[in-house]
Design an enzyme around this catalytic site. Sequence first.
Site, PDB file in Angstrom:
ATOM      1  N   HIS A   1       0.862  -1.162  -0.033  1.00 54.13           N
ATOM      2  CA  HIS A   1       0.042   0.015  -0.115  1.00 54.13           C
ATOM      3  C   HIS A   1       0.985   1.172  -0.036  1.00 54.13           C
ATOM      4  O   HIS A   1       2.103   1.186   0.389  1.00 54.13           O
ATOM      5  CB  HIS A   1      -1.085  -0.102   1.278  1.00 54.13           C
ATOM      6  CG  HIS A   1      -0.231   0.119   2.522  1.00 54.13           C
ATOM      7  ND1 HIS A   1       0.278  -1.371   2.940  1.00 54.13           N
ATOM      8  CD2 HIS A   1      -0.068   0.822   3.329  1.00 54.13           C
ATOM      9  CE1 HIS A   1       0.715  -1.005   4.162  1.00 54.13           C
ATOM     10  NE2 HIS A   1       0.678   0.312   4.585  1.00 54.13           N
TER      11      HIS A   1
ATOM     12  N   CYS B   1       4.712  10.150   9.441  1.00 54.93           N
ATOM     13  CA  CYS B   1       4.385   8.827   8.765  1.00 54.93           C
ATOM     14  C   CYS B   1       3.089   8.407   8.546  1.00 54.93           C
ATOM     15  O   CYS B   1       2.396   8.583   9.635  1.00 54.93           O
ATOM     16  CB  CYS B   1       5.550   7.773   8.779  1.00 54.93           C
ATOM     17  SG  CYS B   1       5.553   7.237  10.304  1.00 54.93           S
TER      18      CYS B   1
ATOM     19  N   GLU C   1      -0.503  15.597  13.236  1.00 53.51           N
ATOM     20  CA  GLU C   1       0.013  14.973  14.287  1.00 53.51           C
ATOM     21  C   GLU C   1       0.933  15.906  15.252  1.00 53.51           C
ATOM     22  O   GLU C   1       1.316  15.698  16.224  1.00 53.51           O
ATOM     23  CB  GLU C   1       1.258  13.897  13.719  1.00 53.51           C
ATOM     24  CG  GLU C   1       0.501  12.742  13.025  1.00 53.51           C
ATOM     25  CD  GLU C   1       1.571  11.848  12.385  1.00 53.51           C
ATOM     26  OE1 GLU C   1       2.754  11.770  12.618  1.00 53.51           O
ATOM     27  OE2 GLU C   1       1.220  10.866  11.901  1.00 53.51           O
TER      28      GLU C   1
ATOM     29  N   GLU D   1       3.731  -4.175   7.685  1.00 49.79           N
ATOM     30  CA  GLU D   1       3.609  -3.153   6.841  1.00 49.79           C
ATOM     31  C   GLU D   1       4.390  -3.388   5.515  1.00 49.79           C
ATOM     32  O   GLU D   1       5.238  -3.862   5.479  1.00 49.79           O
ATOM     33  CB  GLU D   1       4.506  -1.894   7.376  1.00 49.79           C
ATOM     34  CG  GLU D   1       3.895  -1.062   8.665  1.00 49.79           C
ATOM     35  CD  GLU D   1       2.794  -0.276   8.188  1.00 49.79           C
ATOM     36  OE1 GLU D   1       2.153  -0.329   7.035  1.00 49.79           O
ATOM     37  OE2 GLU D   1       2.383   0.698   8.979  1.00 49.79           O
TER      38      GLU D   1
ATOM     39  N   GLU E   1       4.883  -1.147   2.536  1.00 45.90           N
ATOM     40  CA  GLU E   1       4.549   0.137   1.987  1.00 45.90           C
ATOM     41  C   GLU E   1       5.433   0.602   0.918  1.00 45.90           C
ATOM     42  O   GLU E   1       6.460   0.074   0.721  1.00 45.90           O
ATOM     43  CB  GLU E   1       4.960   1.063   3.205  1.00 45.90           C
ATOM     44  CG  GLU E   1       3.952   0.958   4.193  1.00 45.90           C
ATOM     45  CD  GLU E   1       4.039   2.097   5.380  1.00 45.90           C
ATOM     46  OE1 GLU E   1       3.079   2.114   6.052  1.00 45.90           O
ATOM     47  OE2 GLU E   1       5.142   2.657   5.515  1.00 45.90           O
TER      48      GLU E   1
END
Length: 171
Positions: free
Chosen positions: A28, A62, A82, A108, A110
């Site tokens: 992703h 992130c 954030e 993850e 990514e």
Amino acid sequence: MADLIPAWRDGVLTPVEKLEVHRLGLRHPAISVFLRDGDRILIQQRALSKYHTPGYWANTCCTHPHWDEASEACALRRMEEELGVTGITVHYREEVEYRADVGQGLTEHEVVQIYVSDAPVGLTVTPNPDEVMAVEWVTLRDLARRIAEHPDQFTPWLKVYMQDHADVIFV
């Protein structure tokens, strides 16, 4: 309401619930930002309420873009959400792909668009306690030393960036 992020299923980018993406280890899109102030970068310690890698140190920001959200817009949105940081310009550095076990049966995988920004004079950082436990300005040399001495305190992606991509990210 489910938090849908883009992920590839059978080679097609599709909106998928975020936790499902990580349970299945689907590839992703993601973004990462490094905020610089001279020779220092801002790192964050993830809030203990995060669903993976809570309490670990990571780069400045992130996240995953929303479905149909441009990566640069996502970077700016999450810097504000954030860290309360606004009024910056981000500069694209490179795309990095990695796959890492992040605990609790989550993965993850990514494809990350990495951005760098220079902190403007008088920048105020106001961490969102739901996202960030602490922030710290560190030199790259100190960060590399800390990762080498205590790798279990840092997110897998930050270790990948520092070990394999620092020469491109921090030009």
